[in-house]
Design a protein around this motif. Structure first.
Motif, PDB file in Angstrom:
ATOM      1  N   ARG A  65       0.790  -1.024   0.081  1.00 41.15           N
ATOM      2  CA  ARG A  65       0.157   0.000   0.007  1.00 41.15           C
ATOM      3  C   ARG A  65       0.854   1.237  -0.099  1.00 41.15           C
ATOM      4  O   ARG A  65       2.202   1.096  -0.005  1.00 41.15           O
ATOM      5  N   HIS A  66       0.304   2.478  -0.206  1.00 42.30           N
ATOM      6  CA  HIS A  66       1.083   3.560   0.183  1.00 42.30           C
ATOM      7  C   HIS A  66       1.536   3.682   1.816  1.00 42.30           C
ATOM      8  O   HIS A  66       0.708   3.030   2.494  1.00 42.30           O
ATOM      9  N   ALA A  67       2.722   4.108   2.001  1.00 41.07           N
ATOM     10  CA  ALA A  67       3.223   4.123   3.289  1.00 41.07           C
ATOM     11  C   ALA A  67       2.155   5.137   4.338  1.00 41.07           C
ATOM     12  O   ALA A  67       2.064   5.122   5.285  1.00 41.07           O
ATOM     13  N   PHE A  68       1.756   6.118   3.502  1.00 37.65           N
ATOM     14  CA  PHE A  68       0.772   6.969   4.060  1.00 37.65           C
ATOM     15  C   PHE A  68       0.049   7.687   3.156  1.00 37.65           C
ATOM     16  O   PHE A  68       0.409   7.565   1.872  1.00 37.65           O
ATOM     17  N   LEU A  69      -1.009   8.480   3.341  1.00 37.49           N
ATOM     18  CA  LEU A  69      -1.778   9.076   2.341  1.00 37.49           C
ATOM     19  C   LEU A  69      -0.919  10.228   1.610  1.00 37.49           C
ATOM     20  O   LEU A  69      -0.335  10.922   2.156  1.00 37.49           O
ATOM     21  N   PRO A  70      -0.685   9.967   0.183  1.00 41.33           N
ATOM     22  CA  PRO A  70       0.487  10.848  -0.521  1.00 41.33           C
ATOM     23  C   PRO A  70       0.107  12.151  -0.476  1.00 41.33           C
ATOM     24  O   PRO A  70      -1.328  12.731  -0.790  1.00 41.33           O
ATOM     25  N   ILE A  71       0.869  13.081  -0.506  1.00 43.79           N
ATOM     26  CA  ILE A  71       0.668  14.634  -0.512  1.00 43.79           C
ATOM     27  C   ILE A  71       1.106  14.962  -2.046  1.00 43.79           C
ATOM     28  O   ILE A  71       2.168  14.777  -2.359  1.00 43.79           O
ATOM     29  N   VAL A  72       0.112  15.426  -2.974  1.00 46.00           N
ATOM     30  CA  VAL A  72       0.411  15.987  -4.122  1.00 46.00           C
ATOM     31  C   VAL A  72      -0.304  17.266  -4.280  1.00 46.00           C
ATOM     32  O   VAL A  72      -1.314  17.593  -4.432  1.00 46.00           O
ATOM     33  N   ALA A  73       0.793  18.206  -4.100  1.00 45.40           N
ATOM     34  CA  ALA A  73       0.216  19.602  -3.470  1.00 45.40           C
ATOM     35  C   ALA A  73       0.768  20.586  -4.564  1.00 45.40           C
ATOM     36  O   ALA A  73       2.210  20.893  -4.458  1.00 45.40           O
ATOM     37  N   SER A  74       0.130  21.322  -5.302  1.00 41.00           N
ATOM     38  CA  SER A  74       0.418  22.262  -6.253  1.00 41.00           C
ATOM     39  C   SER A  74       0.234  23.520  -5.804  1.00 41.00           C
ATOM     40  O   SER A  74      -0.604  23.815  -5.065  1.00 41.00           O
ATOM     41  N   GLY A  75       1.198  24.598  -6.375  1.00 42.24           N
ATOM     42  CA  GLY A  75       1.144  26.112  -5.915  1.00 42.24           C
ATOM     43  C   GLY A  75       0.909  26.123  -4.399  1.00 42.24           C
ATOM     44  O   GLY A  75       1.892  25.456  -3.686  1.00 42.24           O
ATOM     45  N   LYS A  76       0.079  26.974  -3.827  1.00 39.08           N
ATOM     46  CA  LYS A  76       0.088  27.416  -2.357  1.00 39.08           C
ATOM     47  C   LYS A  76      -0.429  26.258  -1.405  1.00 39.08           C
ATOM     48  O   LYS A  76      -0.213  26.095  -0.321  1.00 39.08           O
ATOM     49  N   ASN A  77      -0.926  25.164  -2.179  1.00 42.82           N
ATOM     50  CA  ASN A  77      -1.474  23.768  -1.390  1.00 42.82           C
ATOM     51  C   ASN A  77      -0.219  23.441  -0.695  1.00 42.82           C
ATOM     52  O   ASN A  77      -0.295  22.650   0.409  1.00 42.82           O
ATOM     53  N   ALA A  78       1.120  23.648  -1.387  1.00 41.80           N
ATOM     54  CA  ALA A  78       2.230  22.835  -0.581  1.00 41.80           C
ATOM     55  C   ALA A  78       2.761  23.900   0.617  1.00 41.80           C
ATOM     56  O   ALA A  78       3.605  23.151   1.314  1.00 41.80           O
ATOM     57  N   CYS A  79       2.182  24.662   0.811  1.00 42.95           N
ATOM     58  CA  CYS A  79       2.194  25.319   2.061  1.00 42.95           C
ATOM     59  C   CYS A  79       1.453  24.721   3.165  1.00 42.95           C
ATOM     60  O   CYS A  79       1.552  25.117   4.473  1.00 42.95           O
ATOM     61  N   VAL A  80       0.527  23.892   2.918  1.00 40.55           N
ATOM     62  CA  VAL A  80      -0.287  22.888   3.969  1.00 40.55           C
ATOM     63  C   VAL A  80       0.484  21.861   4.174  1.00 40.55           C
ATOM     64  O   VAL A  80       0.557  21.092   3.328  1.00 40.55           O
TER      65      VAL A  80
END
Length: 431
Positions: A230-245
């Protein structure tokens, strides 16, 4: 089983090491995790209690392991209880372990039905003076009102044997599990290898106007294709300002032409995990500002990772990493030396743009067990993940590798995953 079973000698060595640090006249009872329901008749994907897996190699629910080194009868020194496979269960589920399967995976000869647990333990429990029991003691553990099987086991033991002294399994496994064996390192490497394939596949797929979840789907493809669990954890795919979360994982926004994407993901292979973070431009070319921020974070990763060595206290490592990033923030024009001189020491100015720790143990858990009050030791696997987050500019950058600590310098287990600006741009151009 998607992966080749781990050698039974691995689990035998773990049990031997565990037994040696148990107190005399004690036994340990380790219980599996529960199967968690969703709605109606469905359940979530199963995740084993990793202490139990570490000591037994059994990866199914309704399992209990007893370790009792001082038992008078040799057959009582190790007992494994599993759910008994029946003709009906084999028809409906088909993948339950038989007693012989469990013996071959664990190296434990005395395997019984879990229905026999209570009457079996009653036969020799009063020979012991104390019982080791498991509980989730991770500093960042998630707690729920619902009891786990471990919680129920603790209550049962208190009720059944109120005059026995109870001890914590976690005090033993947190001593053993942080130091990785060759088998564990190889499994982590295989997880990282799949991560590399997944990252390159994402680079092949990204384009302006695509959704973040489309890139997440490319990760899933490589996880399943390569036999990972499985994924090791829920993946973060964050574009633009979402990457600041920091823990963004809704992954539902459109990737814009001028965005940079932060991809933080991991693969669980054979129950061992990778944890990787990379950043890349949607259009294939870093802007001048994106490049400046990226180079600062990459510099901190290179220099900070050198601090991951035996004898260094995690708190000292984190202080040095914070100093590295603070210096880069000044270079980027985000904070000033005057602000630093006048800052509140309890709330330093760098925390506006960098607000998390950068090293954690990695293994059976993504945030694996280990005491952060003790120095790093040879054989530990740790992440290094500095970041800079500029919400007002819509830029968030974090870069993360996985390192094996040795006495002759750490080894970057994720070295093969592209990270240089030119390397990423050339890959995206070629694809």
């Amino acid at each position: 089983m998607r992966t080749k079973p781990i050698s039974v000698t691995f689990f035998e060595r773990n049990r031997t090491a565990f037994s040696k640090i148990m107190l005399p006249k004690t036994m340990a009872i380790l219980a599996s995790n529960d199967v968690m329901p969703t709605n109606a008749d469905d359940v979530m994907g199963y995740a084993q209690n990793n202490d139990l897996f570490y000591l037994s190699g059994i990866d199914q629910a309704e399992t209990i392991l007893i370790i009792y080194p001082d038992a008078v009868k040799e057959e009582n020194r190790l007992i494994l209880f599993i759910k008994k496979a029946t003709e009906l269960s084999q028809i409906w589920d088909g993948d339950s372990l038989t007693f012989q399967d469990a013996r071959e995976l664990s190296g434990i000869e005395n395997v019984k039905s879990i229905d026999e647990f209570e009457k079996t333990i009653q036969l020799f429990a009063f020979e012991t003076e104390g019982i080791y029991l498991g509980h989730n003691e991770h500093i960042k553990r998630v707690t729920f009102e619902m009891q786990t099987r471990q919680d129920r086991m603790i209550e049962w033991c208190k009720s059944k044997y109120p005059l026995h002294t109870l001890y914590r399994v976690a005090t033993l496994t947190r001593e053993l599990r942080p130091i990785k064996t060759e088998e564990e390192i190889e499994l982590i490497k295989q997880s990282i290898g799949i991560s590399k394939n997944a990252f390159i596949r994402v680079l092949q797929s990204v384009k302006a106007g695509c959704y973040e979840y489309e890139l997440e789907a490319e990760l899933i493809y490589e996880v399943v294709k390569n036999g990972a669990k499985r994924h090791a954890f829920l993946p973060i795919v964050a574009s633009g300002k979402n990457a600041c979360v920091l823990h963004y994982n809704t992954n539902h926004q459109v990737c814009k032409e001028t965005d940079m994407v932060l991809l933080d993901f991991g693969v669980c292979y054979g129950n061992y995990n990778s944890d990787i973070t990379r950043c890349f431009p949607v259009n294939g070319v870093f802007s001048k500002r994106q490049k400046e921020v990226y180079q600062s974070v990459l510099y901190c990763l290179r220099e900070g990772s050198k601090l991951l060595k035996p004898g260094i206290l995690p708190s000292d490592y984190e202080k040095n990493m914070a100093t590295l990033i603070e210096t880069e923030l000044v270079k980027l024009g985000l904070i000033t030396l005057e602000e630093i001189a006048n800052q509140n020491p309890k709330n330093p100015v760098y925390k506006k743009y960098f607000m998390h720790g950068t090293a954690h143990h990695l293994g059976l858990d993504v945030h694996d067990v280990g005491l952060y009050s003790e120095p790093f030791k040879e054989g530990m696997v740790l992440t290094c993940e500095p970041g800079i987050y500029i919400l007002e500019e819509g830029i968030g950058c974090r870069l993360e590798n996985d390192y094996l600590i040795t006495n002759s310098g750490n080894i970057n287990l994720s070295e093969s995953i592209p990270i240089e600006i030119e390397e990423i741009e050339n890959l995206m151009k070629a694809l």
